[in-house]
Scaffold this motif. Sequence first.
Motif, PDB file in Angstrom:
ATOM      1  N   LEU A 244     -17.727   6.883  12.088  1.00  9.89           N
ATOM      2  CA  LEU A 244     -18.726   7.579  12.899  1.00  9.89           C
ATOM      3  C   LEU A 244     -18.128   8.166  14.175  1.00  9.89           C
ATOM      4  CD1 LEU A 244     -21.686   8.229  13.335  1.00  9.89           C
ATOM      5  CD2 LEU A 244     -22.046   5.873  14.081  1.00  9.89           C
ATOM      6  N   ARG A 245     -17.293   7.372  14.829  1.00  8.10           N
ATOM      7  CA  ARG A 245     -16.767   7.826  16.124  1.00  8.10           C
ATOM      8  C   ARG A 245     -15.729   8.944  15.998  1.00  8.10           C
ATOM      9  NH1 ARG A 245     -14.668   2.767  15.241  1.00  8.10           N
ATOM     10  NH2 ARG A 245     -12.406   2.476  15.312  1.00  8.10           N
ATOM     11  N   ILE A 247     -16.165  11.574  14.001  1.00  9.33           N
ATOM     12  CA  ILE A 247     -16.801  12.823  13.565  1.00  9.33           C
ATOM     13  C   ILE A 247     -16.849  13.884  14.661  1.00  9.33           C
ATOM     14  CG2 ILE A 247     -18.911  13.833  12.588  1.00  9.33           C
ATOM     15  CD1 ILE A 247     -19.304  11.062  11.159  1.00  9.33           C
ATOM     16  N   GLU A 275     -22.367   3.112  10.877  1.00 17.89           N
ATOM     17  CA  GLU A 275     -21.007   3.215  10.383  1.00 17.89           C
ATOM     18  C   GLU A 275     -21.016   3.390   8.867  1.00 17.89           C
ATOM     19  OE1 GLU A 275     -18.270   4.466  10.618  1.00 17.89           O
ATOM     20  OE2 GLU A 275     -17.640   3.298  12.376  1.00 17.89           O
TER      21      GLU A 275
ATOM     22  N   VAL B 503     -22.271  19.495  11.532  1.00 14.02           N
ATOM     23  CA  VAL B 503     -21.684  18.523  12.456  1.00 14.02           C
ATOM     24  C   VAL B 503     -21.439  19.178  13.808  1.00 14.02           C
ATOM     25  CG1 VAL B 503     -19.597  17.191  12.972  1.00 14.02           C
ATOM     26  CG2 VAL B 503     -20.622  17.078  10.687  1.00 14.02           C
ATOM     27  N   MET B 522     -17.141   9.966  24.250  1.00 11.40           N
ATOM     28  CA  MET B 522     -17.237   9.458  22.893  1.00 11.40           C
ATOM     29  C   MET B 522     -16.638   8.086  22.725  1.00 11.40           C
ATOM     30  SD  MET B 522     -19.099  10.959  21.077  1.00 11.40           S
ATOM     31  CE  MET B 522     -18.684   9.959  19.645  1.00 11.40           C
ATOM     32  N   SER B 526     -18.898   5.503  21.238  1.00  9.75           N
ATOM     33  CA  SER B 526     -18.558   4.984  19.923  1.00  9.75           C
ATOM     34  C   SER B 526     -18.477   3.476  19.923  1.00  9.75           C
ATOM     35  CB  SER B 526     -17.222   5.566  19.462  1.00  9.75           C
ATOM     36  OG  SER B 526     -17.314   6.948  19.363  1.00  9.75           O
ATOM     37  N   PHE B 529     -21.717   2.076  20.097  1.00  8.74           N
ATOM     38  CA  PHE B 529     -22.319   2.164  18.783  1.00  8.74           C
ATOM     39  C   PHE B 529     -21.865   1.014  17.883  1.00  8.74           C
ATOM     40  CE2 PHE B 529     -21.376   3.105  14.426  1.00  8.74           C
ATOM     41  CZ  PHE B 529     -22.646   3.299  13.943  1.00  8.74           C
ATOM     42  N   VAL B 530     -20.555   0.835  17.877  1.00  4.31           N
ATOM     43  CA  VAL B 530     -20.018  -0.196  17.002  1.00  4.31           C
ATOM     44  C   VAL B 530     -20.542  -1.555  17.419  1.00  4.31           C
ATOM     45  CG1 VAL B 530     -17.917  -1.353  16.252  1.00  4.31           C
ATOM     46  CG2 VAL B 530     -17.982   1.147  16.384  1.00  4.31           C
ATOM     47  N   TYR B 537     -26.171   7.721  17.708  1.00  5.58           N
ATOM     48  CA  TYR B 537     -26.543   9.022  17.147  1.00  5.58           C
ATOM     49  C   TYR B 537     -27.980   9.027  16.662  1.00  5.58           C
ATOM     50  CZ  TYR B 537     -21.572   9.746  17.200  1.00  5.58           C
ATOM     51  OH  TYR B 537     -20.276   9.875  17.585  1.00  5.58           O
TER      52      TYR B 537
END
Lengths: 548, 548
Positions: A244-245, A247, A275, B503, B522, B526, B529-530, B537
């Motif tokens: 994901l990161r 992209i 993910e 994208v 990012m 990211s 996110f993880v 997103y």
Amino acid sequence: MSTTISTATSVTTGPIQGSTKQYLQSGDDIRVPVRRVHLTNGEHLDVYDTSGPYTDADATIDLDAGLPHLRAPWIADRAGTQLDAARAGTVTPEMRYCAAREGVSPETVRVEVAAGRAVIPANRCHPELEPMIIGKAFAVKINANIGNSAVTSSIAEEVEKMVWATRWGADTIMDLSTGKNIHETREWILRNSPVPVGTVPIYQALEKVGGDPTALTWEIYRDTVIEQCEQGVDYMTVHAGVLLRYIPLTARRVTGIVSRGGSIMAAWCLAHHRESFLYTHFDELCEILHRYDVTFSLGDGLRPGSIADANDEAQFAELRTLGELTKIAKSHGVQVMIEGPGHVPMHKIVENVRLEEELCEEAPFYTLGPLATDIAPAYDHITSAIGAAMIAQAGTAMLCYVTPKEHLGLPNRDDVKTGVITYKIAAHAADLAKQHPRAQERDDALSKARFEFRWHDQFALSLDPDTAREFHDETLPAEPAKTAHFCSMCGPKFCSMRISADVREYAQQHGLDSIEAIEAGMAEKSSEFVDAGGRVYLPVESVTSENR
Amino acid sequence: MSTTISTATSVTTGPIQGSTKQYLQSGDDIRVPVRRVHLTNGEHLDVYDTSGPYTDADATIDLDAGLPHLRAPWIADRAGTQLDAARAGTVTPEMRYCAAREGVSPETVRVEVAAGRAVIPANRCHPELEPMIIGKAFAVKINANIGNSAVTSSIAEEVEKMVWATRWGADTIMDLSTGKNIHETREWILRNSPVPVGTVPIYQALEKVGGDPTALTWEIYRDTVIEQCEQGVDYMTVHAGVLLRYIPLTARRVTGIVSRGGSIMAAWCLAHHRESFLYTHFDELCEILHRYDVTFSLGDGLRPGSIADANDEAQFAELRTLGELTKIAKSHGVQVMIEGPGHVPMHKIVENVRLEEELCEEAPFYTLGPLATDIAPAYDHITSAIGAAMIAQAGTAMLCYVTPKEHLGLPNRDDVKTGVITYKIAAHAADLAKQHPRAQERDDALSKARFEFRWHDQFALSLDPDTAREFHDETLPAEPAKTAHFCSMCGPKFCSMRISADVREYAQQHGLDSIEAIEAGMAEKSSEFVDAGGRVYLPVESVTSENR
């Protein structure tokens, strides 16, 4: 197979011009196929043969029945993967088969497999396979992509493309079908394929959810992988490194994400803000592949699709993740290779190999070209053969072919042949450059035939005897021209080959036919000559008598 | 010209698809031709143009009258050669013309010519020429060989081959005719050629003595050279490095002497037991060439004709002599380039360039391929493009093309085009690898068009728009397909290009469209996110809406 699509006549059979199929016995249980090229001077040369029984004049081909189950007894005796066996010190029959094909010791094969520097893609459910090995210590291999799409092509055409591609030297084929009848097309290919078959399971999974990437789930994907493992697929492209990161790293690219698998996963990740399930379920995937001894081909979903995007952060970020996944797969005893680019200018090619080897523990690198420029659509077999030869010289183990139709359409049968021959050239050029044992034998045999005007032997020794003969015959079709001591380029009077044959004769007559004689005698004879105004050489009438 | 062979319709005229001919004014007296590629987004790209007036829709082509005398006023004003002028600090109009074509300063051109690292082959008697420069500081050039033989071809065919080869990008052509009407064929080619014309005068000299090499004399050769100088030949291959004492070095080779010129001289030397008249009369030859400003192309008569013979003592002995002759020619003010192999495996290619540069004071290297393997007759444009791209990356200034018919027959019109396009690929790949200014502009423009599904622009920007379009149309002929946001490879549902465009849109909407934003934001987003299980997103409907 559920339907009958074919008779024996629907695929190309019979030996290649000037050759016959032979089998070299190795131990009690191994018969390695070779293409034996018969020369008019009574000699012969055996060359590596990927074509299976189709080129054997004595074989009965029945597509409905499929090929004989060559590996059945070997599979029955074994638990675990080739990697497990190699690590345990066991030399499998597949390893001995590969060793005989490559002209190396079985122990060399075992050591390379155990180290993860080579793979033998051979699903337990693909008993028809003639085993082969992919690794930088061995001859460079090539893959041909076939497969129908939503737009074109039928099952029968795809089976013929497989037979046709292996006839001309494809070491593996990938079935990239994305249209209807994916399962059935693959079944026909597998049951009749003497070479490893690779797939990209996400394509079929996507078909199952009506083409909507966001509707994909781990469960649908997993079941598709199992379905394909059961069928006998030997290696699978898995784009598990598209995280994901990574992209957004593609957002400023000239050509974004060009891998279908990569873009499907990118779409899924973005839509679900999660993910990739390929990454989060990678251990489970390893367990499945281990059960069948299916080899991972870790896909480069973020490979560059243009010169501008080569070696960028998105590409190398993914490669680092592929390195991490390589270690996980190997910890499960699963064989791994790593896919590589794409579009890369020549000065950035070697870095790809060095980084792959460093990050992925020298797992076999399997690259698509790379194309050395973007500006030649319709000639991308050539733009990519340049990159392919260079990257193979640097250590890439297998090259995925590119056909003239790349970027423009799906390859037909002629395009498949052009792509295969072009990639055999790139692979062989790299084998020569790596000074691979025996690689130069064929060059030497062909050049000797050329020098001696043995036209039939030149054709027979070439990668494509049919086209070589056809081109020759366009200018000088008559049979005597094939034994004439000249050709259409110079005509009878000018022939340089003829003149230099006379030079050789002269040197022999004057004792100048050995390196020693030349080195010992020529230097002083030559300076004598220069000093004295030229009385060393006697006139030789024969130099020109045959040229008039 | 003595006979009328043609009308304007006998050669190919008119612009290349998607382009028009334009002239860029440089100073008062210089109009440099470019091929202007018109894009559907309103932009355009100008690319280097070798095709002369034939692609100018406004030009009147009259083969009987020949091309306009573009250089006439420049020649009238000058005594001496380009090399003389450059050394004297004079920038000639030809140098300014080349500078404008290459996008460099006239002084850069002058310096390179003065140093002997570049040549401008431009005979005073070839006023029709559009000047061009050959040297490693400039774009890599390609040469196309044409010419009839005793067996085939007519004058009209050869003139069309010249027009055809330059249409597709040949920077120079060599007329290698060996059959009848050598003088007249050359006259027609010269009077109509916008590019430098090279020859191998020994071929015509041999014709004059009935094809018997032993009957050749310095006088016959000298008169032939003068005849060709008077006609306007711009550069001449002279195999003056084939010395008597080197000939036995070829006796143990797999393929002896494969150069026609080399073998003719070897036959002469052996028959007369004397040193080559090309070598013993080299000073006189320099005086003749100086008078017309004809450039030497010092031929490699002992080049290897097979992988086995590459980089051997015979080849490098001759190269040392070519180094000696280079110095002599330059002392006479004559421009020089050096011809190179041949057949060379990849790992031995770079040594050729290094040695040539060392021995020949970096005179422009002009190689034939080299072929990276011997085993692919009918595909030797490809085997040699691999070697050509590599040797050009290493510093070779001009590449002599090889067509698919090499070793098998004489090229027809289609073969000429295939050879030229293949070599444009090799040359351009090398320009990219050398990071030549502006080289990547065309790749970027084409890739951008590809990413944006501007099919017409992809075709127009490609080296061969006709074939690119034809291949595309085989699968998707309808006009709407050329504006569709998918292509025949993936079909409408799978298109990776479409997905990655989405994208990009996503990244832009979320402020992730700059490198800075990605780098700054990012990494932490990211990891957020993880860590958090994926809430960075938001779902983006548009990712798939156009893919269904």
